[in-house]
Structure formats: C-alpha cells, structure tokens
Design a protein around this motif. Structure first.
Motif, PDB file in Angstrom:
ATOM      1  N   VAL A  94       0.889  -1.177   0.009  1.00 12.45           N
ATOM      2  CA  VAL A  94       0.101   0.052  -0.201  1.00 12.45           C
ATOM      3  C   VAL A  94       0.646   1.332  -0.007  1.00 12.45           C
ATOM      4  O   VAL A  94       0.361   2.268   0.011  1.00 12.45           O
ATOM      5  CB  VAL A  94      -0.994   0.091   1.404  1.00 12.45           C
ATOM      6  CG1 VAL A  94      -1.867  -1.233   1.141  1.00 12.45           C
ATOM      7  CG2 VAL A  94      -0.280   0.342   2.337  1.00 12.45           C
ATOM      8  N   GLU A  96       2.334   2.907  -2.207  1.00 15.28           N
ATOM      9  CA  GLU A  96       2.245   3.900  -3.108  1.00 15.28           C
ATOM     10  C   GLU A  96       1.026   4.990  -2.989  1.00 15.28           C
ATOM     11  O   GLU A  96       0.845   6.016  -3.567  1.00 15.28           O
ATOM     12  CB  GLU A  96       2.236   3.230  -4.434  1.00 15.28           C
ATOM     13  CG  GLU A  96       0.942   2.503  -4.825  1.00 15.28           C
ATOM     14  CD  GLU A  96       0.777   1.794  -6.084  1.00 15.28           C
ATOM     15  OE1 GLU A  96       0.508   2.813  -7.148  1.00 15.28           O
ATOM     16  OE2 GLU A  96       0.834   0.670  -6.208  1.00 15.28           O
ATOM     17  N   TRP A  97       0.047   4.579  -2.129  1.00 21.16           N
ATOM     18  CA  TRP A  97      -1.059   5.362  -1.705  1.00 21.16           C
ATOM     19  C   TRP A  97      -1.080   6.044  -0.304  1.00 21.16           C
ATOM     20  O   TRP A  97      -1.977   6.874   0.070  1.00 21.16           O
ATOM     21  CB  TRP A  97      -2.277   4.645  -1.668  1.00 21.16           C
ATOM     22  CG  TRP A  97      -2.433   3.648  -3.078  1.00 21.16           C
ATOM     23  CD1 TRP A  97      -2.512   4.251  -4.271  1.00 21.16           C
ATOM     24  CD2 TRP A  97      -2.451   2.087  -3.274  1.00 21.16           C
ATOM     25  NE1 TRP A  97      -2.641   3.353  -5.431  1.00 21.16           N
ATOM     26  CE2 TRP A  97      -2.670   2.208  -4.701  1.00 21.16           C
ATOM     27  CE3 TRP A  97      -2.204   1.177  -2.436  1.00 21.16           C
ATOM     28  CZ2 TRP A  97      -2.579   0.857  -5.300  1.00 21.16           C
ATOM     29  CZ3 TRP A  97      -2.449   0.005  -2.756  1.00 21.16           C
ATOM     30  CH2 TRP A  97      -2.585  -0.238  -4.378  1.00 21.16           C
ATOM     31  N   LEU A  98       0.048   5.741   0.509  1.00 25.28           N
ATOM     32  CA  LEU A  98       0.375   6.277   1.534  1.00 25.28           C
ATOM     33  C   LEU A  98       0.750   8.103   1.453  1.00 25.28           C
ATOM     34  O   LEU A  98       1.266   8.122   0.685  1.00 25.28           O
ATOM     35  CB  LEU A  98       1.350   5.728   2.472  1.00 25.28           C
ATOM     36  CG  LEU A  98       1.231   4.562   3.244  1.00 25.28           C
ATOM     37  CD1 LEU A  98       2.538   4.102   4.030  1.00 25.28           C
ATOM     38  CD2 LEU A  98       0.222   4.942   4.149  1.00 25.28           C
ATOM     39  N   PRO A  99       0.050   8.725   2.199  1.00 21.47           N
ATOM     40  CA  PRO A  99       0.086  10.379   1.945  1.00 21.47           C
ATOM     41  C   PRO A  99       1.410  10.615   2.528  1.00 21.47           C
ATOM     42  O   PRO A  99       1.400  11.419   3.619  1.00 21.47           O
ATOM     43  CB  PRO A  99      -1.131  10.864   2.310  1.00 21.47           C
ATOM     44  CG  PRO A  99      -1.736   9.942   3.430  1.00 21.47           C
ATOM     45  CD  PRO A  99      -1.401   8.611   3.120  1.00 21.47           C
ATOM     46  N   LEU A 221      -6.990   5.123   2.184  1.00 18.79           N
ATOM     47  CA  LEU A 221      -5.921   5.328   1.151  1.00 18.79           C
ATOM     48  C   LEU A 221      -6.544   5.206  -0.291  1.00 18.79           C
ATOM     49  O   LEU A 221      -7.188   4.164  -0.768  1.00 18.79           O
ATOM     50  CB  LEU A 221      -4.845   4.422   1.249  1.00 18.79           C
ATOM     51  CG  LEU A 221      -4.189   4.273   2.509  1.00 18.79           C
ATOM     52  CD1 LEU A 221      -2.807   3.141   2.707  1.00 18.79           C
ATOM     53  CD2 LEU A 221      -3.516   5.600   3.291  1.00 18.79           C
ATOM     54  N   ARG A 222      -6.437   6.432  -1.058  1.00 23.31           N
ATOM     55  CA  ARG A 222      -7.115   6.435  -2.364  1.00 23.31           C
ATOM     56  C   ARG A 222      -5.926   6.489  -3.329  1.00 23.31           C
ATOM     57  O   ARG A 222      -4.836   7.057  -3.339  1.00 23.31           O
ATOM     58  CB  ARG A 222      -8.107   7.472  -2.622  1.00 23.31           C
ATOM     59  CG  ARG A 222      -9.063   7.387  -1.598  1.00 23.31           C
ATOM     60  CD  ARG A 222     -10.271   8.346  -1.625  1.00 23.31           C
ATOM     61  NE  ARG A 222     -11.213   8.177  -0.514  1.00 23.31           N
ATOM     62  CZ  ARG A 222     -12.065   7.569  -0.830  1.00 23.31           C
ATOM     63  NH1 ARG A 222     -12.524   6.938  -1.971  1.00 23.31           N
ATOM     64  NH2 ARG A 222     -13.141   7.461   0.156  1.00 23.31           N
ATOM     65  N   ASP A 223      -5.945   6.033  -4.710  1.00 21.30           N
ATOM     66  CA  ASP A 223      -5.189   6.334  -5.747  1.00 21.30           C
ATOM     67  C   ASP A 223      -5.354   7.673  -6.239  1.00 21.30           C
ATOM     68  O   ASP A 223      -6.296   8.626  -5.774  1.00 21.30           O
ATOM     69  CB  ASP A 223      -5.093   5.339  -6.909  1.00 21.30           C
ATOM     70  CG  ASP A 223      -6.596   5.075  -7.510  1.00 21.30           C
ATOM     71  OD1 ASP A 223      -7.261   6.379  -7.469  1.00 21.30           O
ATOM     72  OD2 ASP A 223      -6.711   4.317  -7.972  1.00 21.30           O
ATOM     73  N   ASP A 224      -4.702   8.078  -7.262  1.00 17.05           N
ATOM     74  CA  ASP A 224      -4.791   9.484  -8.021  1.00 17.05           C
ATOM     75  C   ASP A 224      -6.148   9.582  -8.732  1.00 17.05           C
ATOM     76  O   ASP A 224      -6.648  10.919  -8.691  1.00 17.05           O
ATOM     77  CB  ASP A 224      -3.700   9.736  -8.925  1.00 17.05           C
ATOM     78  CG  ASP A 224      -2.092   9.684  -8.501  1.00 17.05           C
ATOM     79  OD1 ASP A 224      -1.950  10.029  -7.461  1.00 17.05           O
ATOM     80  OD2 ASP A 224      -1.295   9.487  -9.209  1.00 17.05           O
ATOM     81  N   ASP A 225      -6.803   8.733  -8.859  1.00 23.59           N
ATOM     82  CA  ASP A 225      -8.053   8.845  -9.558  1.00 23.59           C
ATOM     83  C   ASP A 225      -9.194   8.961  -8.150  1.00 23.59           C
ATOM     84  O   ASP A 225     -10.248   9.004  -8.838  1.00 23.59           O
ATOM     85  CB  ASP A 225      -8.528   7.546 -10.628  1.00 23.59           C
ATOM     86  CG  ASP A 225      -7.570   7.945 -11.745  1.00 23.59           C
ATOM     87  OD1 ASP A 225      -7.212   8.798 -12.171  1.00 23.59           O
ATOM     88  OD2 ASP A 225      -7.141   6.673 -12.202  1.00 23.59           O
ATOM     89  N   LEU A 228     -10.690   4.278  -4.096  1.00 19.06           N
ATOM     90  CA  LEU A 228     -10.302   3.669  -2.677  1.00 19.06           C
ATOM     91  C   LEU A 228      -9.457   2.204  -2.817  1.00 19.06           C
ATOM     92  O   LEU A 228      -9.775   1.192  -3.400  1.00 19.06           O
ATOM     93  CB  LEU A 228     -11.560   3.488  -1.675  1.00 19.06           C
ATOM     94  CG  LEU A 228     -10.968   2.695  -0.482  1.00 19.06           C
ATOM     95  CD1 LEU A 228     -10.203   3.732   0.409  1.00 19.06           C
ATOM     96  CD2 LEU A 228     -12.502   2.471   0.347  1.00 19.06           C
ATOM     97  N   GLN A 229      -8.005   2.180  -2.380  1.00 21.90           N
ATOM     98  CA  GLN A 229      -7.481   1.323  -2.551  1.00 21.90           C
ATOM     99  C   GLN A 229      -7.190   0.437  -1.372  1.00 21.90           C
ATOM    100  O   GLN A 229      -6.826  -0.722  -1.199  1.00 21.90           O
ATOM    101  CB  GLN A 229      -6.056   1.597  -3.198  1.00 21.90           C
ATOM    102  CG  GLN A 229      -5.995   2.159  -4.441  1.00 21.90           C
ATOM    103  CD  GLN A 229      -6.358   1.144  -5.679  1.00 21.90           C
ATOM    104  OE1 GLN A 229      -6.214  -0.030  -5.448  1.00 21.90           O
ATOM    105  NE2 GLN A 229      -6.944   1.584  -6.379  1.00 21.90           N
TER     106      GLN A 229
END
Length: 262
Positions: A94, A96-99, A221-225, A228-229
């Motif tokens: 996860v 890549e989706w962590l802020p 955690l969400r992707d650029d679009d 929800l991931q």
C-alpha cells in the motif's frame, strides 16, 4: 564497510544466532535457558556461543553467559533493523497510496497497524472497517476530502441515537456531493442540526482522509483517481497525536456548516 556487512551477514544468516544474542542482551542465561528460548540443539548453541565470544559480543559469567556492551549495541541495532524491514514488508503493498508528504511521524509506528484492502468478495471492506469503529466509539473526529453515504449514516446513527460526539471537517467538494442528493442532504442536515455533532467546511481541498474513533486512527488510502485502494488503522500514541493535530489545524481554519442553507 565490507567488514561490517560481513558481520551482519554472519549474524542474520542464522535465526538462532539472532535469538541467542537478543536473549543474552536481555539478561544472563545458561545453556539450558538458551535451549528453551531457541529450540536449538546443545551442539548448535555451543558453536554459536563460541562465535559470539570470539567477536566479544558475549562473555561467560558465574550466571552463565551475558552480552557485553558492544553485544547489546549490536543486538539493539539488529532489533531496530528487523522492525524497519518488517514494517516495510507490511506497508509495501500500500506504500504508493500512503500520503507520506503529510504524515509527520516515523513509519515504524505503523508496524502493528491493521491494513484492510478491498477484495472481490468484500469490495467495501475498508469502509466497513471504519464504520464499525465509528459505531462503537464515543468520540469521533473526521478530517477528510470525502464523506460517503455509508459513513454519513454511521455517524448520523451515533450522533442521533447515542451519547457520542462528532466533529467533522470536510472539503467543500465532499459536502457538495452529498447535498446534490435529496435524501443524503436531508440526512446531512439532521446530523449537522443534532446536539452531539458539529460540521465545518474547509476552504481548500483536504489532502487526507482521517477518522479518529476514540483513541484509534483510521486512514483511507486512495489512488490518484480517487479510487479507494486500502485503509490503515492503529492506536499508536504518536500517530494518534499527529492525527489530532491535523484535525485541530483544519478545524480551526474551517467555517461552520450552515445546515439550513444546504
């Protein structure tokens, strides 16, 4: 550097070496106690003890064996390294989706966090996880760029039927999305008008989705679009302190929602 890497390799290639050094760093032990701690055979324990003695990481005493000052230093460093690697392995799926740009805490604090991901059979698992936390909590605080129907209903039920309190600060887009639907707008107005709830709107887009349910923090955690991931939740005190400070900062900079004006 090569010699240091060689020593690290020597140590980590045997889980028994690691276990014995860590055990002796905790307290002196004899061979019988080391056998119980590691399940290693006596010949294996003997070889490991000789190897560790040669490096002056342990010494023999009247009570058996114990780690030297440098042995404890190595054991502590190894424990830290293992914790880092174990945390990285858990977060890798996860990551890549962590802020991370707004997460002002050591990622090692997420070592024991619960990670929830959608699946084909449970596509809404992350949302169900946070809503379950909301329904069981007495105090709920949210700071987010999103507010979906399921979360709205969970918060509304808690605020209207229970003694709990709710403080939510949202991006304008999150509130506008709910207000476009007549049914959701009505439920949002009921929530905002209840005694146990307060909602504010932040002028700028909030870059994170945090829910604080009592002493547990939940991150969506969400992707650029915006899909929800995954979700992460933890009761780590440093993460909790960070989440509360983020909520407070956005809350202070936001304006109260005009329920009647929805």
């Amino acid at each position: 550097m090569e010699s240091a890497l060689a020593e690290i390799e020597f140590l980590v290639l045997s889980s028994n070496r690691v276990a014995i050094l860590e055990a002796l760093a905790e307290e002196p032990r004899d061979r019988s106690a080391l056998a119980e701690a590691t399940d290693a055979s006596q010949p294996t324990i003997g070889r490991i003890l000789r190897d560790l003695e040669e490096r002056r990481w342990i010494t023999r005493t009247e009570r058996g064996y114990e780690a030297t000052a440098t042995g404890r230093l190595v054991a502590e460093g190894l424990t830290d390294l293992l914790a880092i690697v174990e945390t990285e392995q858990r977060l890798r799926p996860v990551m890549e989706w962590l802020p991370v740009d707004v997460m002002a805490f050591d990622l090692r604090r997420l070592r024991d966090a619960t990670i929830t991901v959608p699946s084909r059979t449970r596509p809404s698992a992350p949302v169900r996880r946070v809503n379950g936390m909301i329904r069981e909590a007495e105090d709920v605080r949210v700071c987010s760029h999103a507010f979906n129907e399921q979360s709205l209903e969970a918060v509304r039920e808690r605020a209207l039927d229970g003694p709990g309190t709710f403080e939510g600060v949202f991006s304008r887009t999150a509130i506008d999305a709910l207000a476009e639907d007549d049914s959701l707008r009505t439920r949002l107005r009921e929530l905002a008008s209840s005694d146990g709830a307060a909602i504010r709107i932040h002028a700028e887009e909030i870059p994170i989705a945090i829910t604080i349910a009592d002493d547990r923090v939940h991150l969506m955690l969400r992707d650029d679009d915006g899909v929800l991931q995954a979700a992460i939740d933890t009761d780590d005190p440093e993460v909790l302190s960070w989440a509360r400070s983020v909520h407070e900062a956005h809350w202070s900079a936001a304006a109260p929602l005009d329920a009647e004006g929805l």
